[in-house]
Design a protein around this motif. Structure first.
Motif, PDB file in Angstrom:
ATOM      1  N   GLU B  50      35.711 -42.595 -22.229  1.00 56.35           N
ATOM      2  CA  GLU B  50      34.859 -41.853 -22.947  1.00 56.35           C
ATOM      3  C   GLU B  50      33.880 -42.455 -24.055  1.00 56.35           C
ATOM      4  OE1 GLU B  50      35.858 -37.183 -22.786  1.00 56.35           O
ATOM      5  OE2 GLU B  50      36.855 -38.553 -24.086  1.00 56.35           O
ATOM      6  N   SER B  51      32.742 -42.058 -24.084  1.00 50.16           N
ATOM      7  CA  SER B  51      32.020 -42.695 -25.208  1.00 50.16           C
ATOM      8  C   SER B  51      32.497 -42.711 -26.718  1.00 50.16           C
ATOM      9  CB  SER B  51      30.707 -41.982 -25.177  1.00 50.16           C
ATOM     10  OG  SER B  51      29.930 -42.466 -26.353  1.00 50.16           O
ATOM     11  N   ARG B 272      35.660 -30.547 -14.375  1.00 54.70           N
ATOM     12  CA  ARG B 272      35.299 -30.974 -15.619  1.00 54.70           C
ATOM     13  C   ARG B 272      36.598 -30.999 -16.498  1.00 54.70           C
ATOM     14  NH1 ARG B 272      30.116 -29.592 -16.071  1.00 54.70           N
ATOM     15  NH2 ARG B 272      29.471 -30.903 -14.086  1.00 54.70           N
ATOM     16  N   LEU B 273      36.822 -31.975 -17.455  1.00 55.38           N
ATOM     17  CA  LEU B 273      37.753 -32.077 -18.309  1.00 55.38           C
ATOM     18  C   LEU B 273      37.699 -30.921 -19.388  1.00 55.38           C
ATOM     19  CD1 LEU B 273      40.347 -33.868 -18.831  1.00 55.38           C
ATOM     20  CD2 LEU B 273      38.690 -35.282 -20.419  1.00 55.38           C
ATOM     21  N   GLU B 276      37.929 -29.792 -26.213  1.00 58.61           N
ATOM     22  CA  GLU B 276      37.138 -30.571 -27.072  1.00 58.61           C
ATOM     23  C   GLU B 276      37.768 -32.006 -27.234  1.00 58.61           C
ATOM     24  OE1 GLU B 276      34.689 -29.181 -29.767  1.00 58.61           O
ATOM     25  OE2 GLU B 276      34.454 -28.202 -28.143  1.00 58.61           O
ATOM     26  N   VAL B 277      36.593 -33.195 -27.448  1.00 62.31           N
ATOM     27  CA  VAL B 277      36.972 -34.245 -27.645  1.00 62.31           C
ATOM     28  C   VAL B 277      37.456 -34.553 -29.159  1.00 62.31           C
ATOM     29  CG1 VAL B 277      36.448 -36.683 -27.568  1.00 62.31           C
ATOM     30  CG2 VAL B 277      35.270 -35.173 -26.125  1.00 62.31           C
ATOM     31  N   SER B 279      38.179 -36.008 -32.934  1.00 59.95           N
ATOM     32  CA  SER B 279      37.397 -36.988 -33.636  1.00 59.95           C
ATOM     33  C   SER B 279      38.294 -38.096 -33.924  1.00 59.95           C
ATOM     34  CB  SER B 279      37.024 -36.210 -34.926  1.00 59.95           C
ATOM     35  OG  SER B 279      36.559 -37.404 -35.501  1.00 59.95           O
ATOM     36  N   PRO B 280      37.687 -39.421 -33.794  1.00 58.54           N
ATOM     37  CA  PRO B 280      38.538 -40.664 -34.082  1.00 58.54           C
ATOM     38  C   PRO B 280      38.736 -40.684 -35.579  1.00 58.54           C
ATOM     39  CG  PRO B 280      36.192 -41.132 -33.278  1.00 58.54           C
ATOM     40  CD  PRO B 280      36.299 -39.705 -33.118  1.00 58.54           C
TER      41      PRO B 280
END
Ligand code: ATP
Ligand code: ATP
Ligand code: SF4
Ligand code: MG
Ligand code: MG
Lengths: 329, 333
Positions: B50-51, B272-273, B276-277, B279-280
Motif C-alpha cells: 500500500e501507498s 475490497r479490503l 481503515e488503513v 496510521s504509521p
C-alpha cells in the motif's frame, strides 16, 4: 443536448528558434455533463498540454493557436487570466501530473487545501481547515488530522498524489480534469479513489476527464475512451467497444503491449516499434504511418479524419481509412 | 545466480515529527521496521504494498540516502548502513536509484545531454570524443531521439522526464538499481520497451534490480522474487511464481484480489479490503495487519508474528500460517 465541454479543432504550438512547432494538431473532443472520458496515448503525444490549455496554464512559449473550447457558454481559450483563475477550482478541478512541482514545498499540505477552499468557496479559516482534514480522510490518508500538518516532502509519493486529488475535488467542480492521478497508488487505494470519483460523478453529475495509461483502471471508470496519437484523436469510442473492437492500429498495439497477471513471466513484451514523430516533424499523412504495419501508399498523403466504424457501436469513431474499410468488408 | 549482493538485517527507519495545531507534540513515523532480506546478484526483487507502507524508504535506506535508525546493510560483504558520504563515494556509481519523482533528480538548468554526460565524465566511463555517441545511445535506449539532448527538463512531458531519469541511472553503468515507480508514468508500449531494455541489460551485464511498483501485472512479469510490505514491515517474500499462485499472508491475498482487469465488465465487481488503513504514526500492536485481517485471532493483537521460512524461499510473517499445507483459515473467534 449541448456538451458541457466542447473542444473543436484545438491546435497548440511551441515557439522554437526555427519557428513554431505544432504539438496539438486539431483535437475534437466533446464531454457531456456527468460523463467520464478516459484519455490514453503515447508519452509525449500532447495529453497534458491539451488539458493545461483549457485552464490557461500552458508553459511559456506554448500557446493555443486555433480552435475553441466551449464550456458553459464561454470559450475557455478566450478568457483572460482573472476569469480563468475563477473557473479553475470552482468549476474545473484540476489534478496535475507532477505533484511535487504543483504542491508548494513550504506550506503544510492541510493549509494548501484550506487556502484553495478559502479562495474558491469563501470558507472561513477554521471551516476550511476542518474540511481539508475531511478531504484527506476521503482520499484514504490515515491519521488525516496529523497528516494535515505534514510538509509535502514528509509524505510518500502516493500520499502526495492523494493530496492533489483532494485539492482537485475540494471545490465540487462540474468538470474534473485528472492528469495521471494514480500512478503512485496501489490497487486498493486506486479502487477507493475510483469509487470516490464515481460517486461524485453520479451524485453531483460531475464530468470527468481522466488521463491515464492504466487501461485496466480506466476500464472500470470511463464511459468513453479517446486515444491520442501525435496531437490528434485517432480513436474515440465507448469503453466496451475499445476493448472488444480496438480498431486503430495504434490502439491495437497498446492493448497488445499490456502485461497481464495471467501472462507468462520474464518474456519480452511486445511493444510498438519505432518512436512517435516529434512536434514540428510530423509526416504529411497519418502520423502513425511510419510505424504502422497496415499502412498503404495513401496513408502518407492525407491526414485521416475520424469516421464511424462500420458494424460497431454508432459512437465508435476511428481515424484510419484502411481499418474502416476492412471493418466494412 | 545465488550469491548475495546485499544482505539486509533488521533495517529500520523512524522519522520524528511535530504534530498538534501548534506543533506542540512530537510523534514518530514508523516508516520501516525490522526489514530482513537478501538481494541476490543478478535478480529482480520487487517490493509491493500500500501507498505509504515504506517501499521508497527501504530503497533510500539500502543506498544509505536515508540514514537508517537501526539494522545493517551489507553490500558485497561491506557494511554500508550509516557510512558517511566520503566512504560511500567509491560505491555510488555501482548503486543507482531512479527516483519516484523524476523532477528531483534533474537539474533544471542543465540540458538533458549535459545531465547524461555528467556522470559519464565524472566516473570516466567515456572519453570526451565518445561522449556524444554515448549520450545518443542512452537516449535511443529509452526511446528518445538525439534532439532531446538539447532540451531542458521542463520542456519534456512527464513520461519523457521519467525516461531521462532511467537513462541517467544507466549512464553510470551500475551493478544495482533501485527503480522506484520508474515506469509508472509511461504508456504501456513505452513501458514494454523499457522493461525489455532492463531485462536485456540484466542478461548481458548481470544487473540487479530492486523494483518498486504497484502494477502487479508488471511485477509478475519481470520479477524473480517479490516482497509484500504492510505498514513498514515485510509480510511475505517469495519467488514470483509462488507468490502469485500460492499467496499465504492474508494481506497478500487481499492485495491480489484487488487487481483490476483490463475488461470493463469484470472491473466493476472487484473485492475490497475492509477497514481503515492504520496510521504509521500509531501502528497497531502485534501484527500490524490485525485491524483489517479477516482471520485475526488473539495472538495477532499482542505478539508480532515471526518472520519464518515456511517453504523453500517462501517467507511469511503471520500467526495463522505455519506451513503451506497448514493454512489455518478457521479458528477465528
Ligand atoms: N515547455 C515545453 N517546451 C517545449 N516542449 C514541450 C514543453 N512541454 C511539453 N513539450 C513537448 O510537447 C509534447 C507534448 O507534451 P505533453 O506534456 O502534453 O505530453 P503528454 O501526452 O502529457 O505525455 P506524458 O504521457 O509523457 O505525460 C512533448 O513531446 C513534449 O516534449
Ligand atoms: N522525510 C520524511 N519525514 C517524515 N516522514 C516521512 C519522510 N519520508 C517518508 N515519511 C513517511 O514514511 C512512511 C513511508 O513512506 P514511503 O515514502 O517509504 O512510502 P511508500 O511505500 O514509498 O509509499 P508510496 O507508494 O505512496 O510511494 C510514510 O508514512 C511517509 O509519510
Ligand atoms: S498474524 Fe494474525 S492478524 Fe496478522 S495476518 Fe496473520 S492472521 Fe491476520
Ligand atoms: Mg503528461
Ligand atoms: Mg514511494
Amino acid at each position: 443536448m449541448t456538451a458541457l465541454l466542447d473542444i473543436r479543432g484545438l491546435t497548440i504550438d511551441i515557439a522554437r528558434d526555427g519557428g513554431p512547432a505544432r504539438v496539438v494538431d486539431g483535437i475534437d473532443l466533446a464531454i457531456q455533463q456527468g460523463e467520464s472520458v478516459g484519455i490514453v496515448g503515447e508519452s509525449g503525444c500532447g495529453k497534458s498540454l491539451t488539458m493545461l490549455s483549457l485552464v490557461g496554464l500552458l508553459p511559456n512559449r506554448i500557446r493555443a493557436t486555433g480552435g475553441s473550447a466551449m464550456f458553459g457558454g464561454r470559450d475557455l481559450l478566450k478568457l483572460g487570466p482573472k476569469e480563468l483563475r475563477k473557473v479553475r477550482g470552482s468549476e474545473i478541478g484540476f489534478i496535475f501530473q507532477d505533484p511535487m512541482t504543483s504542491l508548494n514545498p513550504v506550506i503544510r499540505v492541510g493549509d494548501q487545501i484550506a487556502e484553495a477552499l478559502i479562495w474558491q468557496k469563501g470558507l472561513a479559516k477554521e471551516a476550511a481547515q476542518a474540511r481539508a482534514v475531511e478531504l484527506l480522510e476521503l482520499v484514504g490518508i490515515p491519521g488525516p488530522a496529523e497528516r494535515a500538518r505534514a510538509w509535502p516532502h514528509e509524505l510518500s509519493g502516493g500520499m502526495r498524489q492523494r493530496v492533489m486529488i483532494a485539492m482537485g475535488l475540494a471545490g465540487h467542480p462540474r468538470l474534473l480534469i485528472a492528469d495521471e492521478p494514480t500512478t503512485a497508488l496501489d490497487v486498493t487505494i486506486q479502487a477507493q479513489i475510483v469509487d470516490l470519483v464515481r460517486e461524485l460523478k453520479d451524485k453531483m453529475q460531475m464530468a470527468v476527464v481522466w488521463i491515464t495509461h492504466d487501461l485496466a483502471l480506466i476500464a472500470g471508470l470511463a464511459d468513453r475512451i479517446a486515444v491520442l496519437y501525435a496531437g490528434t484523436v485517432v480513436e474515440d469510442a465507448p469503453v466496451s467497444a475499445i476493448f472488444e473492437r480496438p480498431t486503430h492500429p495504434y490502439t491495437r498495439g497498446l492493448l497488445a503491449s499490456l502485461p497481464t497477471l495471467a501472462g507468462a513471466a520474464m518474456e519480452r513484451l511486445p511493444s510498438i516499434g519505432g518512436t512517435p514523430p516529434e512536434p514540428g516533424r510530423r509526416p504529411p499523412g497519418c502520423p502513425f504511418a511510419p510505424r504502422c504495419a497496415h499502412a498503404v501508399a495513401a496513408c502518407a498523403e492525407a491526414v485521416p479524419r475520424l469516421a464511424p466504424v462500420p458494424g460497431s457501436d454508432p459512437r465508435h469513431r476511428v481515424a484510419c481509412p484502411v481499418m474502416t474499410e476492412r471493418a466494412a468488408a | 545466480m545465488t550469491a548475495p549482493l546485499i544482505e539486509i538485517a533488521g533495517l529500520s527507519k523512524r522519522f520524528d515529527l511535530r504534530v498538534g495545531a501548534f506543533g506542540e507534540r512530537s510523534a514518530t513515523v514508523h516508516a520501516l521496521d525490522d526489514f530482513t532480506a537478501t538481494v541476490i546478484e543478478g535478480e529482480t526483487l520487487s517490493l509491493v504494498g500500500e501507498s505509504g507502507c515504506g517501499k521508497s524508504t527501504t530503497g533510500f535506506c539500502l543506498l544509505n540516502l536515508h540514514r537508517p535508525t537501526g539494522g545493517s546493510v551489507r553490500y558485497r560483504g561491506q557494511e554500508i548502513a550509516g557510512l558517511d558520504e566520503d566512504a560511500m563515494r567509491p560505491l555510488r556509481r555501482e548503486l543507482q536509484i531512479v527516483f519516484q519523482d523524476p523532477y528531483s533528480t534533474l537539474n533544471p538548468r542543465m540540458t538533458i545531454g549535459e545531465a547524461l554526460a555528467e556522470p559519464i565524465l565524472f566516473h570516466g566511463l567515456a572519453t570526451k570524443a565518445d561522449l556524444p555517441a554515448r549520450v545518443t545511445r542512452l537516449l535511443a535506449d529509452v526511446g528518445l531521439t538525439p534532439r532531446f539532448a538539447n532540451r531542458y527538463p521542463h520542456e519534456l512531458s512527464g513520461g519523457q522526464r521519467q525516461r531521462v531519469a532511467i537513462a541517467r541511472a544507466l549512464a553510470c553503468e551500475p551493478r544495482f538499481i533501485v527503480c522506484d515507480e520508474a515506469i509508472s508514468a509511461l504508456d504501456v508500449s513505452v513501458q514494454a520497451q523499457i522493461l525489455n531494455l532492463l531485462l536485456d541489460l540484466q542478461e548481458k551485464y548481470g544487473l540487479t534490480y530492486l523494483f518498486i511498483a504497484h502494477d502487479l501485472a508488471v511485477v509478475r512479469h519481470i520479477s524473480d522474487r517479490v516482497g509484500v510490505m504492510y505498514l513498514g514491515r515485510l509480510a511475505e517474500l517469495a519467488p514470483a511464481g509462488a507468490l502469485f499462485s500460492q499467496p499465504m499472508h492474508p494481506y497478500t491475498r487481499a492485495l491480489l484480489s484487488a487487481v483490476p482487469e483490463p475488461d470493463p465488465k469484470s472491473a466493476r465487481s472487484r473485492q475490497r479490503l475492509q477497514g481503515e488503513v492504520p496510521s504509521p504514526l500509531n501502528p497497531p500492536q502485534g501484527c500490524r495487519f490485525h485491524t483489517r485481517c479477516p482471520i485475526a485471532r488473539d495472538a495477532c493483537r499482542s505478539a508480532v508474528p515471526a518472520w519464518r521460512e515456511v517453504a523453500t524461499g517462501h517467507h511469511v510473517a503471520c500467526h495463522a500460517v505455519s506451513a503451506p499445507d497448514k493454512l489455518n483459515w478457521e479458528g477465528t473467534e
